[in-house]
Design a protein around this motif. Structure first.
Motif, PDB file in Angstrom:
ATOM      1  N   GLU A 202      41.156  44.291  22.474  1.00  0.00           N
ATOM      2  CA  GLU A 202      40.487  45.221  23.398  1.00  0.00           C
ATOM      3  C   GLU A 202      39.696  44.464  24.452  1.00  0.00           C
ATOM      4  O   GLU A 202      39.687  44.838  25.630  1.00  0.00           O
ATOM      5  CB  GLU A 202      39.581  46.149  22.603  1.00  0.00           C
ATOM      6  CG  GLU A 202      40.350  47.119  21.712  1.00  0.00           C
ATOM      7  CD  GLU A 202      39.416  47.951  20.850  1.00  0.00           C
ATOM      8  OE1 GLU A 202      38.190  47.721  20.930  1.00  0.00           O
ATOM      9  OE2 GLU A 202      39.912  48.818  20.114  1.00  0.00           O
ATOM     10  N   SER A 203      39.019  43.378  24.050  1.00  0.00           N
ATOM     11  CA  SER A 203      38.245  42.588  25.010  1.00  0.00           C
ATOM     12  C   SER A 203      39.166  41.964  26.052  1.00  0.00           C
ATOM     13  O   SER A 203      38.858  41.949  27.260  1.00  0.00           O
ATOM     14  CB  SER A 203      37.459  41.494  24.282  1.00  0.00           C
ATOM     15  OG  SER A 203      36.527  42.061  23.379  1.00  0.00           O
ATOM     16  N   ALA A 204      40.315  41.470  25.594  1.00  0.00           N
ATOM     17  CA  ALA A 204      41.257  40.874  26.537  1.00  0.00           C
ATOM     18  C   ALA A 204      41.782  41.925  27.518  1.00  0.00           C
ATOM     19  O   ALA A 204      41.925  41.660  28.723  1.00  0.00           O
ATOM     20  CB  ALA A 204      42.417  40.234  25.773  1.00  0.00           C
ATOM     21  N   ALA A 205      42.074  43.145  27.007  1.00  0.00           N
ATOM     22  CA  ALA A 205      42.562  44.210  27.882  1.00  0.00           C
ATOM     23  C   ALA A 205      41.508  44.608  28.911  1.00  0.00           C
ATOM     24  O   ALA A 205      41.820  44.816  30.095  1.00  0.00           O
ATOM     25  CB  ALA A 205      42.980  45.424  27.044  1.00  0.00           C
ATOM     26  N   LEU A 206      40.240  44.702  28.491  1.00  0.00           N
ATOM     27  CA  LEU A 206      39.167  45.047  29.422  1.00  0.00           C
ATOM     28  C   LEU A 206      38.980  43.973  30.484  1.00  0.00           C
ATOM     29  O   LEU A 206      38.739  44.273  31.660  1.00  0.00           O
ATOM     30  CB  LEU A 206      37.865  45.278  28.648  1.00  0.00           C
ATOM     31  CG  LEU A 206      37.821  46.535  27.780  1.00  0.00           C
ATOM     32  CD1 LEU A 206      36.534  46.569  26.962  1.00  0.00           C
ATOM     33  CD2 LEU A 206      37.947  47.786  28.627  1.00  0.00           C
ATOM     34  N   ARG A 207      39.083  42.709  30.063  1.00  0.00           N
ATOM     35  CA  ARG A 207      38.961  41.628  31.051  1.00  0.00           C
ATOM     36  C   ARG A 207      40.078  41.706  32.085  1.00  0.00           C
ATOM     37  O   ARG A 207      39.861  41.507  33.286  1.00  0.00           O
ATOM     38  CB  ARG A 207      38.980  40.264  30.350  1.00  0.00           C
ATOM     39  CG  ARG A 207      37.672  39.903  29.662  1.00  0.00           C
ATOM     40  CD  ARG A 207      37.647  38.426  29.302  1.00  0.00           C
ATOM     41  NE  ARG A 207      38.716  38.077  28.381  1.00  0.00           N
ATOM     42  CZ  ARG A 207      38.619  38.115  27.057  1.00  0.00           C
ATOM     43  NH1 ARG A 207      37.475  38.507  26.503  1.00  0.00           N
ATOM     44  NH2 ARG A 207      39.630  37.773  26.293  1.00  0.00           N
ATOM     45  N   ASN A 208      41.288  41.996  31.621  1.00  0.00           N
ATOM     46  CA  ASN A 208      42.407  42.116  32.552  1.00  0.00           C
ATOM     47  C   ASN A 208      42.197  43.277  33.531  1.00  0.00           C
ATOM     48  O   ASN A 208      42.493  43.166  34.730  1.00  0.00           O
ATOM     49  CB  ASN A 208      43.711  42.322  31.785  1.00  0.00           C
ATOM     50  CG  ASN A 208      44.118  41.080  31.012  1.00  0.00           C
ATOM     51  OD1 ASN A 208      43.733  39.974  31.365  1.00  0.00           O
ATOM     52  ND2 ASN A 208      44.884  41.275  29.943  1.00  0.00           N
ATOM     53  N   LEU A 209      41.685  44.419  33.005  1.00  0.00           N
ATOM     54  CA  LEU A 209      41.420  45.566  33.894  1.00  0.00           C
ATOM     55  C   LEU A 209      40.334  45.235  34.908  1.00  0.00           C
ATOM     56  O   LEU A 209      40.427  45.605  36.091  1.00  0.00           O
ATOM     57  CB  LEU A 209      41.020  46.778  33.055  1.00  0.00           C
ATOM     58  CG  LEU A 209      42.134  47.422  32.218  1.00  0.00           C
ATOM     59  CD1 LEU A 209      41.561  48.536  31.338  1.00  0.00           C
ATOM     60  CD2 LEU A 209      43.232  47.979  33.123  1.00  0.00           C
ATOM     61  N   ALA A 210      39.291  44.530  34.446  1.00  0.00           N
ATOM     62  CA  ALA A 210      38.199  44.166  35.367  1.00  0.00           C
ATOM     63  C   ALA A 210      38.708  43.223  36.448  1.00  0.00           C
ATOM     64  O   ALA A 210      38.365  43.359  37.638  1.00  0.00           O
ATOM     65  CB  ALA A 210      37.059  43.515  34.585  1.00  0.00           C
ATOM     66  N   ASN A 211      39.541  42.267  36.064  1.00  0.00           N
ATOM     67  CA  ASN A 211      40.109  41.347  37.054  1.00  0.00           C
ATOM     68  C   ASN A 211      40.982  42.098  38.058  1.00  0.00           C
ATOM     69  O   ASN A 211      40.950  41.832  39.269  1.00  0.00           O
ATOM     70  CB  ASN A 211      40.927  40.259  36.356  1.00  0.00           C
ATOM     71  CG  ASN A 211      40.052  39.334  35.526  1.00  0.00           C
ATOM     72  OD1 ASN A 211      38.859  39.166  35.817  1.00  0.00           O
ATOM     73  ND2 ASN A 211      40.634  38.733  34.495  1.00  0.00           N
ATOM     74  N   ALA A 212      41.800  43.037  37.531  1.00  0.00           N
ATOM     75  CA  ALA A 212      42.655  43.817  38.430  1.00  0.00           C
ATOM     76  C   ALA A 212      41.825  44.656  39.394  1.00  0.00           C
ATOM     77  O   ALA A 212      42.166  44.795  40.587  1.00  0.00           O
ATOM     78  CB  ALA A 212      43.589  44.703  37.617  1.00  0.00           C
ATOM     79  N   ALA A 213      40.722  45.252  38.917  1.00  0.00           N
ATOM     80  CA  ALA A 213      39.863  46.072  39.782  1.00  0.00           C
ATOM     81  C   ALA A 213      39.257  45.223  40.892  1.00  0.00           C
ATOM     82  O   ALA A 213      39.181  45.660  42.057  1.00  0.00           O
ATOM     83  CB  ALA A 213      38.770  46.731  38.944  1.00  0.00           C
ATOM     84  N   ARG A 214      38.832  43.997  40.563  1.00  0.00           N
ATOM     85  CA  ARG A 214      38.250  43.136  41.606  1.00  0.00           C
ATOM     86  C   ARG A 214      39.296  42.754  42.653  1.00  0.00           C
ATOM     87  O   ARG A 214      39.012  42.698  43.846  1.00  0.00           O
ATOM     88  CB  ARG A 214      37.654  41.891  40.960  1.00  0.00           C
ATOM     89  CG  ARG A 214      36.326  42.136  40.244  1.00  0.00           C
ATOM     90  CD  ARG A 214      35.635  40.826  39.913  1.00  0.00           C
ATOM     91  NE  ARG A 214      36.379  40.074  38.906  1.00  0.00           N
ATOM     92  CZ  ARG A 214      36.190  40.194  37.602  1.00  0.00           C
ATOM     93  NH1 ARG A 214      35.280  41.058  37.139  1.00  0.00           N
ATOM     94  NH2 ARG A 214      36.891  39.473  36.751  1.00  0.00           N
ATOM     95  N   VAL A 215      40.517  42.504  42.191  1.00  0.00           N
ATOM     96  CA  VAL A 215      41.576  42.147  43.135  1.00  0.00           C
ATOM     97  C   VAL A 215      41.887  43.315  44.065  1.00  0.00           C
ATOM     98  O   VAL A 215      42.036  43.154  45.284  1.00  0.00           O
ATOM     99  CB  VAL A 215      42.844  41.707  42.375  1.00  0.00           C
ATOM    100  CG1 VAL A 215      44.021  41.537  43.328  1.00  0.00           C
ATOM    101  CG2 VAL A 215      42.584  40.396  41.629  1.00  0.00           C
ATOM    102  N   LEU A 216      42.002  44.531  43.499  1.00  0.00           N
ATOM    103  CA  LEU A 216      42.292  45.704  44.331  1.00  0.00           C
ATOM    104  C   LEU A 216      41.154  46.017  45.281  1.00  0.00           C
ATOM    105  O   LEU A 216      41.372  46.452  46.417  1.00  0.00           O
ATOM    106  CB  LEU A 216      42.579  46.912  43.427  1.00  0.00           C
ATOM    107  CG  LEU A 216      43.860  46.838  42.596  1.00  0.00           C
ATOM    108  CD1 LEU A 216      43.942  48.050  41.670  1.00  0.00           C
ATOM    109  CD2 LEU A 216      45.091  46.780  43.506  1.00  0.00           C
ATOM    110  N   GLU A 217      39.914  45.819  44.835  1.00  0.00           N
ATOM    111  CA  GLU A 217      38.751  46.121  45.683  1.00  0.00           C
ATOM    112  C   GLU A 217      38.720  45.217  46.908  1.00  0.00           C
ATOM    113  O   GLU A 217      38.345  45.643  48.000  1.00  0.00           O
ATOM    114  CB  GLU A 217      37.471  45.955  44.872  1.00  0.00           C
ATOM    115  CG  GLU A 217      36.212  46.310  45.644  1.00  0.00           C
ATOM    116  CD  GLU A 217      34.961  46.137  44.804  1.00  0.00           C
ATOM    117  OE1 GLU A 217      33.868  46.448  45.285  1.00  0.00           O
ATOM    118  OE2 GLU A 217      35.116  45.690  43.638  1.00  0.00           O
ATOM    119  N   GLY A 218      39.138  43.998  46.756  1.00  0.00           N
ATOM    120  CA  GLY A 218      39.106  43.067  47.880  1.00  0.00           C
ATOM    121  C   GLY A 218      40.381  43.047  48.701  1.00  0.00           C
ATOM    122  O   GLY A 218      40.482  42.274  49.654  1.00  0.00           O
ATOM    123  N   ASN A 219      41.369  43.879  48.318  1.00  0.00           N
ATOM    124  CA  ASN A 219      42.649  43.863  49.027  1.00  0.00           C
ATOM    125  C   ASN A 219      43.177  45.298  49.131  1.00  0.00           C
ATOM    126  O   ASN A 219      43.971  45.745  48.313  1.00  0.00           O
ATOM    127  CB  ASN A 219      43.649  42.975  48.286  1.00  0.00           C
ATOM    128  CG  ASN A 219      44.832  42.595  49.149  1.00  0.00           C
ATOM    129  OD1 ASN A 219      45.161  43.304  50.094  1.00  0.00           O
ATOM    130  ND2 ASN A 219      45.471  41.488  48.804  1.00  0.00           N
TER     131      ASN A 219
END
Length: 267
Positions: A202-219
């Motif tokens: 679950e922690s790994a999945a949340l980290r991946n979602l957080a990383n994806a959100a940061r990428v989408l926010e900046g692009n």
């Protein structure tokens, strides 16, 4: 001529003596056969003479006897012994001992029963090693304890011409209440390990979602591309995709293209 006659007479007499006395001479001839993998202990009048190796041996004389010792590797099971561990837990353990006779004369003459001495040495070593180890070590560190047992038993048996090749703890039997307790502990450990693995996932999945959100926010362009991919996936799968827009929503159904739907009243 006279000398030749005398020589022939002596030879004939000797041959006659040999032929007539052969049965008597054979009484002094002993043939000993030592099988492969064994050693023979030769005695004369009950006194040890020498060790005979594999093969045929002939001795002349009287009152010879032969004892045979097996030199091949052999294993013996030391049945379950009641022992007490370092944490005062009573249990029953058995050993599997592999040995070989390397000095048959010493094994035959230094002790009355070398097999019994070997068995007793293994029992004493088991009690000593088990008394210095906890119950968890006896269950989980059998190889290390086997090495300790080997050193102890080998030291005692070398004095009687027997070398110990391996000592293995075969079975460890616990009281029923301890069996249930260890079963509960093992079950709890397994459940805890499973919960830990789920939490890590679950922690790994949340980290991946957080990383994806940061990428989408900046692009923003990448965000639009992801939106179009979602629309195409929903259309191809035959699902209805509801897209919220200011003033209403546009349902996209299979066969409809984006922009052809009629906006409904905002709810």
């Amino acid at each position: 001529m006279n000398n030749d006659i005398i020589n022939i007479t002596v030879i004939a007499f000797a041959i006659g003596v040999i032929i007539i006395g052969r049965p008597w001479l054979l009484k002094f001839r002993h043939v000993f056969l030592v099988p492969e993998g064994c050693a023979g202990l030769l005695y004369k009048k009950g006194k040890f003479v020498e060790v005979l190796r594999t093969g045929e041996h002939i001795r002349w004389g009287r009152k010879y006897s032969l004892g045979v010792n097996d030199l091949r590797k052999t294993s013996v099971l030391v049945a379950g012994q009641e022992v007490l561990s370092a944490d005062n837990v009573g249990l029953k353990a058995s050993l599997f001992v592999t040995y070989q006779v390397v000095d048959p004369a010493k094994a035959a003459h230094e002790t009355q029963n070398w097999r019994g001495d070997l068995y007793n040495a293994a029992q004493v070593a088991l009690r000593a090693v088990a008394g210095g180890a906890t119950i968890e070590a006896l269950l989980g560190q059998r190889l290390d304890l086997g090495a300790q047992l080997l050193a102890r038993v080998k030291f005692d048996t070398e004095k009687i011409g027997v070398t110990i090749l391996a000592v293995e703890i075969r079975d460890v039997s616990l009281p029923n209440d301890l069996k249930r307790a260890f079963s509960d502990v093992l079950k709890a450990k397994q459940e805890g390990q499973a919960a830990l693995e789920r939490a890590r996932g679950e922690s790994a999945a949340l980290r991946n979602l957080a990383n994806a959100a940061r990428v989408l926010e900046g692009n923003p362009a990448l965000m639009n591309l992801r939106l179009m991919q979602s629309l195409a996936t929903a259309q191809n799968a035959g699902n209805t995709f509801v897209l919220g827009v200011p003033g209403g929503f546009v349902p996209l159904k299979p066969g409809n293209k984006a922009g052809n739907g009629k906006p409904s009243d905002a709810s």
